[in-house]
Design an enzyme around this catalytic site. Structure first.
Site, PDB file in Angstrom:
ATOM      1  N   LYS A   2       0.822  -1.217   0.000  1.00 41.86           N
ATOM      2  CA  LYS A   2       0.000   0.000   0.000  1.00 41.86           C
ATOM      3  C   LYS A   2       0.849   1.258   0.000  1.00 41.86           C
ATOM      4  CE  LYS A   2      -4.449  -1.600   1.216  1.00 41.86           C
ATOM      5  NZ  LYS A   2      -5.511  -1.774   2.191  1.00 41.86           N
TER       6      LYS A   2
ATOM      7  N   LYS B 140     -13.054  -4.766  -6.596  1.00 38.49           N
ATOM      8  CA  LYS B 140     -13.961  -3.673  -6.939  1.00 38.49           C
ATOM      9  C   LYS B 140     -13.209  -2.461  -7.462  1.00 38.49           C
ATOM     10  CE  LYS B 140     -13.597  -2.864  -2.147  1.00 38.49           C
ATOM     11  NZ  LYS B 140     -13.948  -3.565  -0.944  1.00 38.49           N
TER      12      LYS B 140
ATOM     13  N   LYS C 161      -7.435 -11.860  -8.531  1.00 37.06           N
ATOM     14  CA  LYS C 161      -8.550 -11.870  -7.594  1.00 37.06           C
ATOM     15  C   LYS C 161      -9.589 -10.823  -8.018  1.00 37.06           C
ATOM     16  CE  LYS C 161      -9.233 -11.333  -2.703  1.00 37.06           C
ATOM     17  NZ  LYS C 161      -8.684 -10.958  -1.426  1.00 37.06           N
TER      18      LYS C 161
END
Ligand code: TRP
Length: 333
Positions: free
Chosen positions: A117, A202, A199
């Site tokens: 991240k 969204k 995977k």
């Protein structure tokens, strides 16, 4: 809830729309645990975790409420399983601070999610992103949790929670239950419909690659019709058949059929028929959830009464743990 029953705790972030990956991979399992395990389940919407990235206040507020409503829509019974919004129980922030002081800089720096991240959000590598795992440890340890159902991406964080609990217990005696991962009996890892080696996410720019739990039935069916498959033309599990493997696993999650039964049912049939069947089965299994969700969102007073009651129950337990920890540390009562 003071008894010998085991405690199961889990939380979900209110970030963006929930997908069928969240449903078949985690949430459906929450309901199953609530209904079948001989344990007390506690569930939370992890809103404190979500502010490591910038949120637009009005949207954020709406999303927290929607995520809460989804939990009730999938069948979490707030009378049976305390279900609350994390920021309503102040002990989460309080214990997180204390645990920060029992967590090493190096340990947090080794977290894969932090490393990833801080690359994808290079413009906002804030301290919250770094200490995120200690907040998660606080969530878990506050309730003397025995089992935490987590996906692969959260396993390392759970491992760190165990380390922190053991370290604290090592200094002060048995304060925290050391939590274990809960490996779900049925759990699907749902992949992208457009690139089945990735995977389902969204945040994927291609909206055809993912299906939201609240998508309309016709949109669900359309997305499945467009799902990427292969040139083999046989509905069966196999190597190099990522698209079909994914569809079989989704169909199995939606219908409860095994892969063998599915292969038999679709013997001699084409991919077109199969994709339509998967789309319809998914749409059908989400229909009652969507209906319940629409009802709940029209009944904000009821939702409020549920999350307030959930926070009250959770607070009682959390308060006990924080009192114990404070005493051990040496704070004056
Ligand atoms: N970090 C988890 C996620 O992003 C959500 C979460 C927060 C959680 N607190 C938790 C999961 C405690 C399990 C236990 O998926």
């Amino acid at each position: 809830m003071i008894n010998d029953r085991k405690i199961i705790f889990s939380a979900i972030q209110p970030s963006g729309q929930l997908t069928i990956g969240n449903y078949f991979g985690a949430l459906k399992n929450w309901k199953m645990m609530q209904d079948t395990e001989d344990a007390d389940c506690i569930f939370a919407v992890a809103d404190l975790h979500a502010i490591t990235v910038r949120q637009t206040p009005a949207e954020f507020r709406q999303r927290i409420l929607q995520t809460y409503a989804i939990l009730l829509s999938i069948g979490i019974d707030p009378k049976k399983s305390p279900c609350f919004i994390q920021s309503h129980v102040k002990e989460h922030s309080e214990l997180a601070w204390m645990l920060n002081c029992y967590t090493q800089f190096g340990e947090l720096g080794r977290m894969t999610q932090f490393k990833e991240k801080s690359q994808t959000h290079a413009d906002n590598v804030n301290a919250g992103l770094f200490t995120y795992p200690t907040l998660m440890a606080a969530d878990i340890l506050l309730y003397q949790t025995d089992f935490v159902p987590v996906g692969a991406d959260q396993k390392q964080h759970l491992e760190l929670s165990r380390t922190i609990a053991e370290r604290f217990n090592g200094i002060y005696g048995d304060v925290f239950t050391v939590p274990e991962p809960y490996i779900p009996k049925l759990c699907a890892r749902v992949m992208s419909l457009q690139d089945p080696t990735k995977k389902m996410s969204k945040s994927d720019a291609n909206v055809n690659s993912w299906v939201a739990m609240l998508d309309k039935p016709e949109d669900i069916v359309r997305k499945f019709k467009r799902a990427v498959t292969d040139s083999d033309m046989k509905v069966c599990v196999g190597e190099g058949k990522d698209g079909i493997n994914n569809l079989i696993s989704i169909y199995s999650a939606a219908t409860g059929l095994t892969a063998e039964q599915i292969e038999r049912d679709f013997e001699g049939k084409g991919y077109g028929d199969f994709k339509l069947a998967v789309g319809e089965a998914v749409a059908e299994s989400l229909r009652p959830i969507r209906e319940k969700f629409d009802d709940l969102m029209k009944n904000k007073d009821y939702l409020e009464s549920c999350y307030k009651a959930g926070a009250e129950t959770a607070s009682r337990i959390a308060f006990r743990t924080v009192s114990k920890v404070s005493k051990k540390i040496g704070f004056i009562k």
